[in-house]
Write an enzyme that holds these catalytic residues in place. Structure first.
Site, PDB file in Angstrom:
ATOM      1  N   GLU A 103     -15.131  30.267   1.850  1.00  0.00           N
ATOM      2  CA  GLU A 103     -14.710  29.276   0.865  1.00  0.00           C
ATOM      3  C   GLU A 103     -13.587  28.377   1.394  1.00  0.00           C
ATOM      4  O   GLU A 103     -12.414  28.735   1.313  1.00  0.00           O
ATOM      5  CB  GLU A 103     -14.241  30.008  -0.387  1.00  0.00           C
ATOM      6  CG  GLU A 103     -15.178  31.106  -0.883  1.00  0.00           C
ATOM      7  CD  GLU A 103     -14.481  32.070  -1.828  1.00  0.00           C
ATOM      8  OE1 GLU A 103     -13.416  31.730  -2.381  1.00  0.00           O
ATOM      9  OE2 GLU A 103     -15.013  33.183  -2.014  1.00  0.00           O
ATOM     10  N   HIS A 152     -16.405  27.400  -3.638  1.00  0.00           N
ATOM     11  CA  HIS A 152     -16.614  28.858  -3.660  1.00  0.00           C
ATOM     12  C   HIS A 152     -18.053  29.189  -3.221  1.00  0.00           C
ATOM     13  O   HIS A 152     -18.857  29.710  -3.996  1.00  0.00           O
ATOM     14  CB  HIS A 152     -16.357  29.365  -5.084  1.00  0.00           C
ATOM     15  CG  HIS A 152     -16.001  30.803  -5.167  1.00  0.00           C
ATOM     16  ND1 HIS A 152     -16.882  31.819  -4.874  1.00  0.00           N
ATOM     17  CD2 HIS A 152     -14.850  31.428  -5.498  1.00  0.00           C
ATOM     18  CE1 HIS A 152     -16.293  32.978  -5.040  1.00  0.00           C
ATOM     19  NE2 HIS A 152     -15.064  32.784  -5.404  1.00  0.00           N
TER      20      HIS A 152
END
Ligand code: TA6
Length: 295
Positions: free
Chosen positions: A265, A159
């Protein structure tokens, strides 16, 4: 000193000047300077191990977003890897080219209370002169004399909060990919599939898009800056920025923080990866701040 460790953090120093900092909590990279800071970390991020870090590179495993697999029903959003204390695994390489460290996570009592699959995670962080590489190794430890063999399914994602002006940054190449716009999801979380038509994807409005079967090579560009991301073993990519609409509701997001990052991500988040007994799955990303990040 190429690697310094404390109870809570590992600091890597490349001989040519780049640095990185990794919290043992969540195996979260919270800083990568090459030579300037390349990651966004909210000034209100909680770094004491009581909450997943708002910024850097949180590790998402075994589920992405709200859990959707029968094995994950007792898990919270994005799984437990980013909000569990990992153990120090040592320095595996330290030379003129690269500094490499490892962290590990095996089932704890708290994890076993909500997740009973036979996993061992190894996280490898490699600091090069102008690149940072993160690898997640997911080992299925079943199949020995102690544990009956059982495959298991999971999702995994890096992330990554890239430091960039969100009003100017563009992510490419995503053209023609199928994606799900979560900002238009129904109450049940279902989003309709769209096809990307833009040559460069901006995040000037609240953006939460999950691109399927993505190329694994991404450029984030803005006036005067760029970062290249190369991903392996991760078939999808998420582009996210909450803007004020979402960001102002987050207690650990600094005011206006959404102006200073784009989350790109790489992950396997549409459907599930599967690892057989005794096998190891690997997903990796390399962030390049140097020549590969063509301006
Ligand atoms: O990766 C995008 C996303 O799934 C968004 O939907 C948003 O929830 C973001 O992650 C942040 O999630 P968090 O649990 O860290 O607040």
């Amino acid at each position: 000193m190429p690697v310094q460790t404390s109870e809570s953090k590992v600091t890597l120093q490349h001989p040519k000047g780049a640095t990185a900092e990794v919290l043992l909590y969540g195996a979260t990279v919270i800083s990568w300077k090459s030579p300037d800071e390349r990651l966004f970390l909210s000034s209100k991020a909680i770094l004491d191990g009581s909450k997943a870090v708002r910024g850097g590179i949180p590790v998402v495993f075994p589920c992405f977003g709200p859990p959707s697999h029968p094995d994950h029903t007792r898990l919270s959003q994005h799984g437990f890897a980013r909000s569990t204390l990992w153990s120090w695994g040592g320095v595996t390489e330290d030379n003129e080219k690269v500094v490499v460290v490892k962290l590990a996570l095996e089932p704890t009592e708290a994890i076993r209370a909500v997740y009973d699959k036979p996993f061992k995670l190894t996280y490898v962080v490699s600091l090069f002169e102008s690149d940072l590489k993160t690898e997640l190794h997911v080992e299925n430890t079943s199949g020995s004399s102690l544990q009956a063999p059982e495959p298991f399914e999971f999702q995994a994602l890096f992330h990554t909060y890239i430091r960039a002006p969100s009003k100017d940054a563009l992510v490419s190449p995503l053209t023609s990919l199928s994606y799900f716009d979560k900002t238009e999801a129904t109450e049940e979380g279902r989003a309709t599939a769209k096809t990307e038509t833009r040559s460069g994807v901006d995040v000037t409005k609240f953006t939460d898009s999950v691109y399927e079967n993505a190329p694994g090579s991404y450029d984030v560009k803005w006036p005067g800056g760029a970062l290249h991301i190369s991903a392996k073993g991760l078939k999808d990519v998420v582009v996210w920025n909450p803007q004020a609409e979402g960001g102002s509701t987050m207690g650990d997001m600094e005011a206006g923080g959404w102006d200073h990052f784009v989350c790109v991500e790489p992950g396997t988040v549409r459907g599930f990866a599967k690892v057989a007994p005794g096998e190891t799955w690997v997903g990796e990303q390399t962030l390049s701040a140097g020549s590969k990040a063509a301006l």
